[in-house]
Motif scaffolding. Structure first.
Motif, PDB file in Angstrom:
ATOM      1  N   ASP A 257       8.796   4.473   3.170  1.00  0.00           N
ATOM      2  CA  ASP A 257       7.979   3.855   4.213  1.00  0.00           C
ATOM      3  C   ASP A 257       7.823   2.356   3.962  1.00  0.00           C
ATOM      4  N   ALA A 258       7.735   1.978   2.689  1.00  0.00           N
ATOM      5  CA  ALA A 258       7.635   0.552   2.355  1.00  0.00           C
ATOM      6  C   ALA A 258       8.904  -0.180   2.791  1.00  0.00           C
ATOM      7  N   ARG A 259      10.069   0.416   2.529  1.00  0.00           N
ATOM      8  CA  ARG A 259      11.339  -0.189   2.932  1.00  0.00           C
ATOM      9  C   ARG A 259      11.414  -0.336   4.454  1.00  0.00           C
ATOM     10  N   ARG A 260      11.056   0.718   5.156  1.00  0.00           N
ATOM     11  CA  ARG A 260      11.131   0.679   6.618  1.00  0.00           C
ATOM     12  C   ARG A 260      10.184  -0.376   7.194  1.00  0.00           C
ATOM     13  N   THR A 261       8.996  -0.479   6.610  1.00  0.00           N
ATOM     14  CA  THR A 261       8.032  -1.477   7.069  1.00  0.00           C
ATOM     15  C   THR A 261       8.595  -2.885   6.914  1.00  0.00           C
ATOM     16  N   TRP A 262       9.171  -3.165   5.761  1.00  0.00           N
ATOM     17  CA  TRP A 262       9.667  -4.515   5.513  1.00  0.00           C
ATOM     18  C   TRP A 262      10.923  -4.813   6.340  1.00  0.00           C
ATOM     19  N   ASP A 263      11.795  -3.831   6.481  1.00  0.00           N
ATOM     20  CA  ASP A 263      12.975  -4.032   7.327  1.00  0.00           C
ATOM     21  C   ASP A 263      12.576  -4.321   8.769  1.00  0.00           C
ATOM     22  N   HIS A 264      11.546  -3.618   9.247  1.00  0.00           N
ATOM     23  CA  HIS A 264      11.074  -3.849  10.607  1.00  0.00           C
ATOM     24  C   HIS A 264      10.507  -5.257  10.744  1.00  0.00           C
TER      25      HIS A 264
ATOM     26  N   LEU B  32      10.698  -6.299  -6.804  1.00  0.00           N
ATOM     27  CA  LEU B  32      10.203  -6.069  -8.168  1.00  0.00           C
ATOM     28  C   LEU B  32       9.481  -4.732  -8.243  1.00  0.00           C
ATOM     29  N   LEU B  33       8.635  -4.450  -7.261  1.00  0.00           N
ATOM     30  CA  LEU B  33       7.913  -3.180  -7.254  1.00  0.00           C
ATOM     31  C   LEU B  33       8.851  -1.990  -7.055  1.00  0.00           C
ATOM     32  N   HIS B  34       9.929  -2.213  -6.308  1.00  0.00           N
ATOM     33  CA  HIS B  34      10.931  -1.153  -6.121  1.00  0.00           C
ATOM     34  C   HIS B  34      11.773  -0.940  -7.376  1.00  0.00           C
ATOM     35  N   GLY B  35      11.710  -1.864  -8.333  1.00  0.00           N
ATOM     36  CA  GLY B  35      12.467  -1.728  -9.569  1.00  0.00           C
ATOM     37  C   GLY B  35      13.698  -2.595  -9.665  1.00  0.00           C
ATOM     38  N   ASP B  36      13.935  -3.444  -8.663  1.00  0.00           N
ATOM     39  CA  ASP B  36      15.106  -4.326  -8.683  1.00  0.00           C
ATOM     40  C   ASP B  36      14.697  -5.676  -9.267  1.00  0.00           C
ATOM     41  N   ARG B  37      14.583  -5.728 -10.598  1.00  0.00           N
ATOM     42  CA  ARG B  37      14.158  -6.961 -11.260  1.00  0.00           C
ATOM     43  C   ARG B  37      15.177  -8.073 -11.086  1.00  0.00           C
ATOM     44  N   ASP B  38      16.455  -7.741 -11.064  1.00  0.00           N
ATOM     45  CA  ASP B  38      17.489  -8.774 -10.930  1.00  0.00           C
ATOM     46  C   ASP B  38      17.317  -9.568  -9.636  1.00  0.00           C
ATOM     47  N   ALA B  39      17.067  -8.857  -8.535  1.00  0.00           N
ATOM     48  CA  ALA B  39      16.882  -9.538  -7.251  1.00  0.00           C
ATOM     49  C   ALA B  39      15.643 -10.421  -7.283  1.00  0.00           C
ATOM     50  N   ALA B  40      14.576  -9.921  -7.901  1.00  0.00           N
ATOM     51  CA  ALA B  40      13.337 -10.689  -7.983  1.00  0.00           C
ATOM     52  C   ALA B  40      13.529 -11.943  -8.832  1.00  0.00           C
ATOM     53  N   VAL B  41      14.197 -11.793  -9.973  1.00  0.00           N
ATOM     54  CA  VAL B  41      14.416 -12.933 -10.869  1.00  0.00           C
ATOM     55  C   VAL B  41      15.314 -13.969 -10.199  1.00  0.00           C
ATOM     56  N   HIS B  42      16.289 -13.505  -9.445  1.00  0.00           N
ATOM     57  CA  HIS B  42      17.177 -14.440  -8.745  1.00  0.00           C
ATOM     58  C   HIS B  42      16.364 -15.320  -7.798  1.00  0.00           C
ATOM     59  N   TRP B  43      15.447 -14.718  -7.049  1.00  0.00           N
ATOM     60  CA  TRP B  43      14.598 -15.527  -6.172  1.00  0.00           C
ATOM     61  C   TRP B  43      13.740 -16.491  -6.992  1.00  0.00           C
ATOM     62  N   ALA B  44      13.117 -15.999  -8.046  1.00  0.00           N
ATOM     63  CA  ALA B  44      12.171 -16.810  -8.818  1.00  0.00           C
ATOM     64  C   ALA B  44      12.837 -17.986  -9.518  1.00  0.00           C
ATOM     65  N   THR B  45      14.109 -17.850  -9.838  1.00  0.00           N
ATOM     66  CA  THR B  45      14.796 -18.911 -10.569  1.00  0.00           C
ATOM     67  C   THR B  45      15.650 -19.806  -9.677  1.00  0.00           C
TER      68      THR B  45
ATOM     69  N   GLY C 286       3.014   5.784  -3.491  1.00  0.00           N
ATOM     70  CA  GLY C 286       4.207   6.571  -3.809  1.00  0.00           C
ATOM     71  C   GLY C 286       5.089   6.866  -2.623  1.00  0.00           C
ATOM     72  N   GLN C 287       5.143   5.945  -1.659  1.00  0.00           N
ATOM     73  CA  GLN C 287       5.957   6.136  -0.458  1.00  0.00           C
ATOM     74  C   GLN C 287       6.957   4.974  -0.312  1.00  0.00           C
ATOM     75  N   PRO C 288       7.931   4.877  -1.208  1.00  0.00           N
ATOM     76  CA  PRO C 288       8.860   3.736  -1.171  1.00  0.00           C
ATOM     77  C   PRO C 288       9.699   3.676   0.100  1.00  0.00           C
TER      78      PRO C 288
ATOM     79  N   ALA D 276       0.833  -1.207   0.000  1.00  0.00           N
ATOM     80  CA  ALA D 276       0.000   0.000   0.000  1.00  0.00           C
ATOM     81  C   ALA D 276       0.867   1.257   0.000  1.00  0.00           C
ATOM     82  N   TYR D 277       1.976   1.228   0.745  1.00  0.00           N
ATOM     83  CA  TYR D 277       2.893   2.367   0.719  1.00  0.00           C
ATOM     84  C   TYR D 277       3.450   2.579  -0.685  1.00  0.00           C
ATOM     85  N   LEU D 278       3.834   1.498  -1.347  1.00  0.00           N
ATOM     86  CA  LEU D 278       4.371   1.627  -2.706  1.00  0.00           C
ATOM     87  C   LEU D 278       3.301   2.137  -3.669  1.00  0.00           C
ATOM     88  N   ALA D 279       2.080   1.647  -3.520  1.00  0.00           N
ATOM     89  CA  ALA D 279       0.991   2.111  -4.376  1.00  0.00           C
ATOM     90  C   ALA D 279       0.682   3.584  -4.142  1.00  0.00           C
TER      91      ALA D 279
END
Length: 299
Positions: free
Chosen positions: A119-126, A152-165, A115-117, A110-113
């Protein structure tokens, strides 16, 4: 009936409620989630939360807030969804850990949707720190899947693809009540890749969730799997099949008020969603919101 239960609870007035006496409201809320009846989810979860707060039943209040926040996110009511899930996070010591995990994943989305990246980072780190402090090793596999989606939503496709594969999603223990099943996260990530193998893997993961959701009569996953099937067909150049799948998703999702699922896909797959939208009539409000989402993703 559901109305009779609500009437009885509120008619008791000054008589104090306890966790057992309001458990029926939690059951009704979960049944409405399964059916995809967002209007009823919101109604029951608001009642559950209100009574639980009044009686200081903090565990029940946490469930009520998390369920209500999910339904509000589905309807793109982001501000109230953020407020409710933030409260779950603050009160995490009195909430079931699965409830906290799901709610904080939803909060980051919801934070990312909104436009509050940051806050999204802080939420997930917590949340990750909380998992570590509780030695909740059983939550790590699902948290890894959710973290990959957020990257992926933050724009780091490489990290997302690494997990998926490199990781197999935990599909058996992942509830269909969850906002986004790890198997669908893997499919979403792989749909952004161009190889036949990745698309075949995405199709298998979509089918896995779709089969479970059909057998167990869960609506929200079906709304998402049909929409993702449309994306899959477009990635293979199958426009006719894509349009059919997208219209099937809309036929299920729109009457129930599902909005955010399509907006999230507009952010993740702007060109495909623009193509689908160009041939599919949508309600004016959703059409405008989707165009804004697509334009922002393509900018």
């Amino acid at each position: 009936s559901a109305d009779a239960l609500l009437h009885d609870l509120f008619a008791q007035g000054a008589q104090r409620q306890n966790a057992a006496s309001i458990r029926g409201l939690l059951g009704l809320s979960l049944l409405a989630v399964q059916e995809g009846n967002l209007t009823q989810v919101i109604r029951y979860a608001r009642s559950l939360t209100g009574i639980a707060e009044q009686e200081q039943l903090r565990l029940s209040a946490g469930w009520g807030r998390a369920i209500l926040a999910d339904a509000l996110y589905d309807r793109n009511h982001l501000e109230e969804s953020i407020e409710l899930n933030s409260q779950v996070g603050r009160d995490h010591a009195y909430c079931h850990f699965y409830c906290v995990l799901e709610s904080q994943f939803a909060l980051a989305q919801a934070y990312l949707a909104s436009g509050q990246p940051g806050d999204a980072r802080r939420t997930w780190d917590h949340l990750l720190a909380l998992i570590d402090s509780k030695n909740a090793a059983e939550a790590l596999a699902i948290a890894d899947a959710y973290g990959a989606y957020l990257e992926l939503l933050h724009g780091d496709r490489d990290a997302a693809v690494h997990w998926a594969t490199h990781q197999e999603p935990v599909t058996v223990v992942s509830s269909l009540y969850a906002m986004l099943n790890p198997a669908l996260i893997k499919a979403i990530i792989l749909l952004g890749e161009s190889s036949r193998g990745h698309l075949d893997s995405a199709e298998a993961n979509i089918a896995l969730v779709q089969t479970r959701a059909t057998q167990q009569h869960f609506t929200r996953p079906l709304v998402r799997t049909e929409a993702l099937t449309a994306i899959l067909h477009l990635a293979r150049g199958e426009r006719g099949k894509a349009d059919e799948a997208f219209r099937s998703s809309l036929a299920t999702g729109l009457p129930r008020g599902f909005t955010r699922a399509y907006l999230d896909l507009g952010r993740l797959f702007p060109q495909y969603m623009e193509d689908l939208h160009s041939r599919t009539p949508l309600p004016a409000a959703l059409s405008s919101q989707l165009k804004t989402q697509i334009a922002g993703a393509l900018a």
